[in-house]
Design a protein around this motif. Structure first.
Motif: not given
Length: 202
Positions: A42-64
């Motif tokens: 899961l790739e998040l661009k935020t005021p704190r910077g770029l965050l990459l979270l390794e979530l496996g199958p949950k990545a798409e669920v979190w994005r939604e």
């Protein structure tokens, strides 16, 4: 995070992601510039910077869930099939949302076999209503206690009406708190249910 690898626990809340462990912070969905998911990341661009979270199958669920957050009504689990009761003077906007959900809202706080009961707690003394309210819900029903945050604006907040006081009031009655929802910037709601082992068949 911005080139650093940090071992953290990420919790997906109703409108924020809370990070604990190697980095402690909370990032509201509203502050995220973009949210993308690919190959379990899961790739998040935020005021704190770029965050990459390794979530496996949950990545798409979190994005939604981040891009299409649930409405207050959905968070509260309301639908046309629910029999609902409101105890006390509930916030006008919240009450309007409850009625707009299509749920069957009782005209008075009297009765039994409610699927959901909303309790407007404006002072600690309002929590004393819980024993009687517990008797009005169906075995798998829920009680939502709605109370002002300590930082609520425009209202005088009872200093004794704290999160601890709310949780203690429910747990003392052998109720389990299993969900917390941010209603708005001033109000929080905590859901209590009867533990499965204590549910009586009606």
């Amino acid at each position: 995070m911005d080139g650093r690898i940090i071992d953290v626990t990420a919790l997906l809340e109703t409108d924020t992601i809370v990070f604990r462990g190697g980095a402690t912070m909370t990032i509201p969905f509203a502050e995220m510039f973009s949210v993308e998911a690919s190959s379990g990341w899961l790739e998040l661009k935020t005021p704190r910077g770029l965050l990459l979270l390794e979530l496996g199958p949950k990545a798409e669920v979190w994005r939604e869930r981040i891009k299409n957050p649930k409405s207050v009504v959905e968070k509260l689990g309301l639908s046309e099939t629910k029999k609902v009761c409101v105890v006390g003077k509930l916030d006008a906007d919240l009450r309007a949302n409850i009625e707009a959900s299509g749920a069957k809202v009782a005209k008075t706080a009297r009765g039994k076999d409610f699927d959901v009961v909303f309790v407007a707690a404006n002072v600690k003394k309002d929590l004393e209503k819980l024993p009687a309210i517990k008797e009005t819900i169906v075995p798998d029903g829920a009680i939502w206690i709605v109370y002002p945050k300590a930082t609520a604006s425009g209202v005088k907040v009872d200093p004794e009406l704290t999160e601890r006081a709310v949780l203690t009031a429910g747990r003392t009655l052998t109720l389990t708190d299993n969900k917390q929802v941010k209603i708005d910037e001033d109000l929080t709601a905590v859901r209590f249910v009867i533990p499965v082992a204590y549910r009586k068949k009606k």
